[in-house]
Write an enzyme that holds these catalytic residues in place. Structure first.
Site, PDB file in Angstrom:
ATOM      1  N   GLY A  11      30.873 -22.333 -18.044  1.00 24.41           N
ATOM      2  CA  GLY A  11      31.574 -22.306 -16.753  1.00 24.41           C
ATOM      3  C   GLY A  11      32.237 -23.634 -16.445  1.00 24.41           C
ATOM      4  O   GLY A  11      32.147 -24.139 -15.326  1.00 24.41           O
ATOM      5  N   TYR A 152      20.142 -15.710  -5.077  1.00 28.51           N
ATOM      6  CA  TYR A 152      20.561 -17.004  -5.652  1.00 28.51           C
ATOM      7  C   TYR A 152      19.349 -17.937  -5.799  1.00 28.51           C
ATOM      8  O   TYR A 152      19.150 -18.563  -6.857  1.00 28.51           O
ATOM      9  CB  TYR A 152      21.626 -17.623  -4.745  1.00 28.51           C
ATOM     10  CG  TYR A 152      22.225 -18.907  -5.245  1.00 28.51           C
ATOM     11  CD1 TYR A 152      23.186 -18.906  -6.262  1.00 28.51           C
ATOM     12  CD2 TYR A 152      21.857 -20.136  -4.694  1.00 28.51           C
ATOM     13  CE1 TYR A 152      23.746 -20.095  -6.713  1.00 28.51           C
ATOM     14  CE2 TYR A 152      22.411 -21.320  -5.140  1.00 28.51           C
ATOM     15  CZ  TYR A 152      23.361 -21.302  -6.146  1.00 28.51           C
ATOM     16  OH  TYR A 152      23.914 -22.479  -6.593  1.00 28.51           O
TER      17      TYR A 152
HETATM   18  P1  NAD Z   1      32.316 -23.033  -9.220  1.00 26.98           P
HETATM   19  O1  NAD Z   1      32.350 -21.670  -8.620  1.00 26.98           O
HETATM   20  O2  NAD Z   1      33.520 -23.893  -9.093  1.00 26.98           O
HETATM   21  O3  NAD Z   1      31.906 -22.987 -10.752  1.00 26.98           O
HETATM   22  C1  NAD Z   1      31.168 -21.957 -11.327  1.00 26.98           C
HETATM   23  C2  NAD Z   1      31.711 -21.744 -12.716  1.00 26.98           C
HETATM   24  O4  NAD Z   1      30.948 -20.730 -13.366  1.00 26.98           O
HETATM   25  C3  NAD Z   1      33.169 -21.251 -12.673  1.00 26.98           C
HETATM   26  O5  NAD Z   1      33.926 -21.923 -13.646  1.00 26.98           O
HETATM   27  C4  NAD Z   1      33.033 -19.775 -13.037  1.00 26.98           C
HETATM   28  O6  NAD Z   1      34.179 -19.231 -13.665  1.00 26.98           O
HETATM   29  C5  NAD Z   1      31.850 -19.827 -13.992  1.00 26.98           C
HETATM   30  N1  NAD Z   1      31.234 -18.522 -14.173  1.00 26.98           N
HETATM   31  C6  NAD Z   1      30.851 -17.642 -13.209  1.00 26.98           C
HETATM   32  N2  NAD Z   1      30.400 -16.519 -13.777  1.00 26.98           N
HETATM   33  C7  NAD Z   1      30.494 -16.690 -15.119  1.00 26.98           C
HETATM   34  C8  NAD Z   1      30.185 -15.881 -16.239  1.00 26.98           C
HETATM   35  N3  NAD Z   1      29.687 -14.655 -16.075  1.00 26.98           N
HETATM   36  N4  NAD Z   1      30.395 -16.378 -17.488  1.00 26.98           N
HETATM   37  C9  NAD Z   1      30.906 -17.627 -17.664  1.00 26.98           C
HETATM   38  N5  NAD Z   1      31.245 -18.426 -16.634  1.00 26.98           N
HETATM   39  C10 NAD Z   1      31.029 -17.966 -15.382  1.00 26.98           C
HETATM   40  O7  NAD Z   1      31.068 -23.741  -8.523  1.00 26.98           O
HETATM   41  P2  NAD Z   1      30.284 -25.094  -8.871  1.00 26.98           P
HETATM   42  O8  NAD Z   1      29.829 -25.619  -7.568  1.00 26.98           O
HETATM   43  O9  NAD Z   1      31.065 -25.953  -9.787  1.00 26.98           O
HETATM   44  O10 NAD Z   1      28.994 -24.507  -9.612  1.00 26.98           O
HETATM   45  C11 NAD Z   1      28.515 -24.968 -10.868  1.00 26.98           C
HETATM   46  C12 NAD Z   1      27.006 -24.773 -10.929  1.00 26.98           C
HETATM   47  O11 NAD Z   1      26.383 -25.604  -9.937  1.00 26.98           O
HETATM   48  C13 NAD Z   1      26.554 -23.345 -10.608  1.00 26.98           C
HETATM   49  O12 NAD Z   1      25.480 -22.987 -11.455  1.00 26.98           O
HETATM   50  C14 NAD Z   1      26.071 -23.454  -9.181  1.00 26.98           C
HETATM   51  O13 NAD Z   1      25.128 -22.457  -8.869  1.00 26.98           O
HETATM   52  C15 NAD Z   1      25.479 -24.838  -9.187  1.00 26.98           C
HETATM   53  N6  NAD Z   1      25.312 -25.427  -7.852  1.00 26.98           N
HETATM   54  C16 NAD Z   1      26.389 -25.669  -7.069  1.00 26.98           C
HETATM   55  C17 NAD Z   1      26.183 -26.216  -5.799  1.00 26.98           C
HETATM   56  C18 NAD Z   1      27.322 -26.513  -4.869  1.00 26.98           C
HETATM   57  O14 NAD Z   1      27.046 -26.902  -3.710  1.00 26.98           O
HETATM   58  N7  NAD Z   1      28.580 -26.395  -5.256  1.00 26.98           N
HETATM   59  C19 NAD Z   1      24.887 -26.512  -5.371  1.00 26.98           C
HETATM   60  C20 NAD Z   1      23.819 -26.246  -6.209  1.00 26.98           C
HETATM   61  C21 NAD Z   1      24.049 -25.705  -7.464  1.00 26.98           C
END
Ligand code: NAD
Length: 244
Positions: A11, A152
């Site tokens: 991702g 989640y």
């Molecule tokens: P984001 O939505 O920008 O990134 C998520 C990425 O995962 C995207 O590129 C999306 O295309 C990819 N993805 C989703 N489903 C997929 C699949 N089935 N196969 C392959 N790729 C897939 O959000 P982010 O904030 O960059 O999130 C990245 C990670 O950090 C995630 O695991 C999220 O749960 C975690 N996270 C984010 C936050 C926050 O506040 N943004 C907080 C805690 C954890």
């Protein structure tokens, strides 16, 4: 085949994953960007990485599909032979209180966030070199819970149990397995949080700001480095103090 270390980040076409890819590339590591849908964005990240003087390529695979993951690591094996660093970053949300959550919403989040980590890691493991690194992106919500996020939070708590168990299994091969638990990070994922809710969250963060993707990438860069060779089975929060 390159003599550089090789990392695959799931991702990684945007957000935290993209930032991790760039940070590892700055550390002279060849990068494989996994993406599911955003081919154009993924190729843009590859261009940025190549400008840093390392190899880069994008591979499409839906992490919730075991077969897609088998095909992805088949391609990795053919081209690179082995893998040094795996970052399980792909994730998704579908928020509702449990009362209003459908079975589809539950399955959707668990399949990507938790089963996805299994699908990717299971297929990657035969390629991971001794002394390698597995870094899983969890969330502080996996430790604290959050209103409207039973699916989640359960997926992110599951990642923590997975991380600790695998760390015990892989210690003898000197492969470290750690989880990073971000707080509220400014990415596409948090864009839809209403303004008022954001204000309340900011007031609860001792450091008084949302995190940046780079805040997470900096820690992942360290965990992936030789300097972190004696750290395994840990869950490290990067949240400006939000969760303590
Ligand atoms: P984001 O939505 O920008 O990134 C998520 C990425 O995962 C995207 O590129 C999306 O295309 C990819 N993805 C989703 N489903 C997929 C699949 N089935 N196969 C392959 N790729 C897939 O959000 P982010 O904030 O960059 O999130 C990245 C990670 O950090 C995630 O695991 C999220 O749960 C975690 N996270 C984010 C936050 C926050 O506040 N943004 C907080 C805690 C954890």
């Amino acid at each position: 085949m390159s003599s550089k270390k090789v990392a695959l980040i799931t991702g990684a076409s945007r957000g935290i994953g993209k930032s991790i890819a760039i940070e590892l590339a700055k550390n002279n590591i060849d990068i494989i960007i996994n993406y599911n849908r955003d081919e154009k964005e993924a190729e843009e990240v590859v261009k940025e990485i190549k400008k840093l003087g390392v190899g880069g390529e994008a591979i499409k695979a839906d992490v919730s599909s075991f077969d897609d993951c088998t095909a992805m690591f088949g391609a990795v094996k053919k081209k690179y032979g082995n893998l040094d660093i795996l970052v399980n970053n792909a994730g998704a949300l579908s928020d509702k209180t449990l009362k209003n959550m459908t079975k589809e919403q539950w399955d959707f989040v668990i399949k990507i966030n938790l089963t996805g980590v299994f699908n990717v890691t299971k297929n990657a493991l035969p390629l991971v070199n001794g002394g390698g690194r597995i870094i899983n992106i969890s969330s502080i919500v996996g430790l604290t819970g959050n209103f409207g996020q039973t699916n989640y939070a359960a997926s992110k708590a599951g990642i923590i149990g997975f991380t600790k168990s695998l760390a015990k299994e892989l210690g003898k091969r000197k492969i470290t397995v750690n989880a990073v638990a971000p707080g509220f990070i400014d990415t596409q994922m948090t864009k839809s949080v209403p303004f008022i809710r954001k204000k309340i969250i900011m007031a609860m963060i001792p450091l008084g700001r949302a995190g940046l993707p780079e805040d997470i990438a900096n820690l992942v860069g360290f965990l992936a480095s030789d300097k972190a060779s004696y750290i395994t089975g840990e869950v490290i929060c990067v949240d400006g103090g939000f969760s303590f």
